[in-house]
Design an enzyme around this catalytic site. Structure first.
Site, PDB file in Angstrom:
ATOM      1  NE  ARG A 164      -4.171  -1.567   0.339  1.00 49.39           N
ATOM      2  CZ  ARG A 164      -4.321  -2.865   0.101  1.00 49.39           C
ATOM      3  NH1 ARG A 164      -3.333  -3.559  -0.408  1.00 49.39           N
ATOM      4  NH2 ARG A 164      -5.471  -3.452   0.344  1.00 49.39           N
ATOM      5  CB  SER A 238      -8.530  -1.428   4.451  1.00 46.90           C
ATOM      6  OG  SER A 238      -8.831  -2.675   3.907  1.00 46.90           O
ATOM      7  CD  GLU A 333      -5.658   1.125   2.398  1.00 45.70           C
ATOM      8  OE1 GLU A 333      -6.058   1.977   1.567  1.00 45.70           O
ATOM      9  OE2 GLU A 333      -6.113  -0.029   2.479  1.00 45.70           O
TER      10      GLU A 333
HETATM   11  N1  EPU Z   1     -10.148 -10.888  10.027  1.00 45.74           N
HETATM   12  C1  EPU Z   1     -10.714 -10.980  11.276  1.00 45.74           C
HETATM   13  N2  EPU Z   1     -11.664 -10.059  11.613  1.00 45.74           N
HETATM   14  C2  EPU Z   1     -12.078  -9.097  10.765  1.00 45.74           C
HETATM   15  C3  EPU Z   1     -11.490  -9.002   9.502  1.00 45.74           C
HETATM   16  C4  EPU Z   1     -10.522  -9.923   9.144  1.00 45.74           C
HETATM   17  O1  EPU Z   1     -10.384 -11.834  12.074  1.00 45.74           O
HETATM   18  O2  EPU Z   1     -12.963  -8.333  11.142  1.00 45.74           O
HETATM   19  C5  EPU Z   1      -9.186 -11.914   9.618  1.00 45.74           C
HETATM   20  C6  EPU Z   1      -9.817 -12.869   8.586  1.00 45.74           C
HETATM   21  O3  EPU Z   1     -10.498 -13.898   9.198  1.00 45.74           O
HETATM   22  C7  EPU Z   1      -8.637 -13.375   7.805  1.00 45.74           C
HETATM   23  C8  EPU Z   1      -7.677 -12.199   7.850  1.00 45.74           C
HETATM   24  O4  EPU Z   1      -8.104 -11.352   8.914  1.00 45.74           O
HETATM   25  O5  EPU Z   1      -8.043 -14.454   8.453  1.00 45.74           O
HETATM   26  C9  EPU Z   1      -7.605 -11.449   6.553  1.00 45.74           C
HETATM   27  O6  EPU Z   1      -8.888 -10.917   6.230  1.00 45.74           O
HETATM   28  P1  EPU Z   1      -9.287 -10.446   4.759  1.00 45.74           P
HETATM   29  O7  EPU Z   1      -8.992 -11.514   3.770  1.00 45.74           O
HETATM   30  O8  EPU Z   1     -10.667  -9.916   4.787  1.00 45.74           O
HETATM   31  O9  EPU Z   1      -8.241  -9.330   4.398  1.00 45.74           O
HETATM   32  P2  EPU Z   1      -7.602  -8.107   5.208  1.00 45.74           P
HETATM   33  O10 EPU Z   1      -6.169  -8.396   5.426  1.00 45.74           O
HETATM   34  O11 EPU Z   1      -8.429  -7.754   6.376  1.00 45.74           O
HETATM   35  C10 EPU Z   1      -6.784  -6.964   3.016  1.00 45.74           C
HETATM   36  C11 EPU Z   1      -6.896  -5.643   2.347  1.00 45.74           C
HETATM   37  C12 EPU Z   1      -8.257  -5.464   1.688  1.00 45.74           C
HETATM   38  C13 EPU Z   1      -8.418  -6.601   0.691  1.00 45.74           C
HETATM   39  C14 EPU Z   1      -8.312  -7.932   1.438  1.00 45.74           C
HETATM   40  C15 EPU Z   1      -8.423  -9.137   0.545  1.00 45.74           C
HETATM   41  C16 EPU Z   1      -5.423  -4.179   3.604  1.00 45.74           C
HETATM   42  C17 EPU Z   1      -5.317  -3.004   4.504  1.00 45.74           C
HETATM   43  N3  EPU Z   1      -6.653  -4.566   3.285  1.00 45.74           N
HETATM   44  O12 EPU Z   1      -7.715  -6.961   4.097  1.00 45.74           O
HETATM   45  O13 EPU Z   1      -8.237  -4.253   0.975  1.00 45.74           O
HETATM   46  O14 EPU Z   1      -9.649  -6.524   0.021  1.00 45.74           O
HETATM   47  O15 EPU Z   1      -7.020  -8.000   2.090  1.00 45.74           O
HETATM   48  O16 EPU Z   1      -7.226  -9.369  -0.082  1.00 45.74           O
HETATM   49  O17 EPU Z   1      -4.390  -4.715   3.185  1.00 45.74           O
HETATM   50  C18 EPU Z   1      -8.834  -1.938   0.951  1.00 45.74           C
HETATM   51  O18 EPU Z   1      -7.659  -1.706   0.756  1.00 45.74           O
HETATM   52  O19 EPU Z   1      -9.694  -1.021   1.033  1.00 45.74           O
HETATM   53  C19 EPU Z   1      -9.268  -3.325   1.111  1.00 45.74           C
HETATM   54  C20 EPU Z   1     -10.517  -3.645   1.375  1.00 45.74           C
END
Ligand code: EPU
Length: 337
Positions: A164, A238, A333
């Protein structure tokens, strides 16, 4: 090209925050940027380039000039047996570019389906999702120096792309206006299905050997099921970045929380900020008109009528509680203005 004054930015940011821009202008052609850059309202004021406003939080009125990017157009520059070079203007909607690629059988950005925002914002923060990043397909970025009006083409390796992050958010912050990007997309299938949530989704749906369109549709479904639609509830995706820790800290956390999710990247470990925030009890919580989304704790929302300052204050409370509980620092972010 008309410069407006005291323009309300509410319809132009996905948080739906009311904030006024002292000067406001829309540009629809590259040549208009040249014209704009010679005007005193532009030269003498702080500038903010706005695409679809899906990654900003206005915490107060903006005393400079907001330039709304409406540069559109997508074209194929070159193709050979393996790759196609696609150039897109920076004001195009990112997802429309993904559809352009998917419809033509071009691989590389399907995992980035439905990411809100414009094409110009994509290299700014090296957008990423479901195991893919812009970095993997970006060929070059065209941008104008806002001071001199000179055009420069940045090769991918000059963009300083990280998680990012890019040179445009750091050394060159506010110094360049991105007008177009070129992507190198593959005609040969290059499936990227390692991301667990995507893999599991396809398995559950019994899609064994997904094609390009099916992968894009799967990503869209997952996003729709987890992330709130800004047309319904104000948000900017995010709000925070995930957190990098060293292996020692990871082991310490795993002792206490054996179920903690993490991703290994090179020598470092990435902990999902959404998980940290959820563990602090914020998921689904409401504070006045602001809140934390009930299905993805990484997303801060405006339930309606919240001010940018209220959202910022909720974000600060979240940062403080994650710090107290985990001794980790969350960083936004979203671009706070
Ligand atoms: N998780 C939780 N609780 C939550 C959310 C997530 O425990 O409320 C856990 C999930 O269970 C999973 C892990 O965190 O094990 C990862 O969750 P997720 O796949 O939803 O991805 P993220 O790391 O929370 C990132 C990006 C998103 C992107 C997703 C999918 C960042 C800051 N965010 O989120 O990007 O869509 O991966 O690849 O890196 C954005 O930038 O606006 C955005 C939505």
């Amino acid at each position: 090209m008309k410069i407006l004054r005291d323009f309300d930015l509410k319809p132009l940011n996905t948080f739906g925050i009311s904030a006024k821009a002292r000067f406001f202008v829309e540009i629809r052609a590259e040549a208009e940027f040249k014209e704009l850059s010679s005007l005193p309202e532009f030269k003498e004021n702080e500038k903010l380039f706005l695409g679809s406003g899906s990654n900003v939080l206005f915490t107060k009125d903006f005393s400079g000039i907001v330039v709304l990017n409406k540069l559109t157009g997508v074209e194929v520059l070159h193709e050979d047996n393996e790759n196609t070079l696609v150039r897109a203007m920076s004001g195009e909607v990112w997802h429309d570019l993904v559809c352009f690629a998917v419809e033509r059988g071009l691989w590389g950005i399907e995992n980035l389906s439905l990411i809100p925002g414009t094409v110009g914002a994509a290299p700014m923060q090296n957008i990423g999702a479901y195991g893919a990043e812009l970095k993997n397909t970006l060929e070059s970025v065209e941008a104008y120096n806002v001071k001199t009006g000179e055009k420069r083409i940045f090769a991918r390796d000059e963009c300083g792309l990280g998680y990012r992050d890019s040179i445009f958010k750091n050394e060159l912050k506010d110094k360049y206006f991105i007008t177009a990007i070129t992507l190198r997309l593959s005609k040969i299938p290059k499936k990227n299905l390692e991301y667990k949530i995507l893999k599991n989704y396809l398995t559950e749906k019994n899609i064994i050997n997904p094609n390009l369109k099916e992968i894009s549709e799967a990503v869209c479904s997952i996003r729709r099921s987890k992330l709130p639609d800004p047309k319904v509830i104000g948000n900017a995706g995010s709000f925070f970045k995930n957190v990098f820790v060293n292996e020692e800290k990871q082991q310490e956390l795993l002792k206490q929380y054996p179920d903690m999710p993490f991703f290994k990247e090179g020598g470092v470990v990435k902990i999902p900020a959404g998980w940290l925030i959820e563990k602090c009890g914020w998921k689904g919580k409401r504070v006045g008109n602001t809140g934390v989304h009930e299905r993805q704790a990484l997303v801060v929302v405006n339930h309606g009528g919240a001010t940018g300052a209220e959202i910022k204050s909720l974000a600060e409370r979240i940062i403080a509680s994650v710090h107290t509980k985990f001794d980790l620092i969350l960083t936004p972010e979203v671009n706070l203005i």
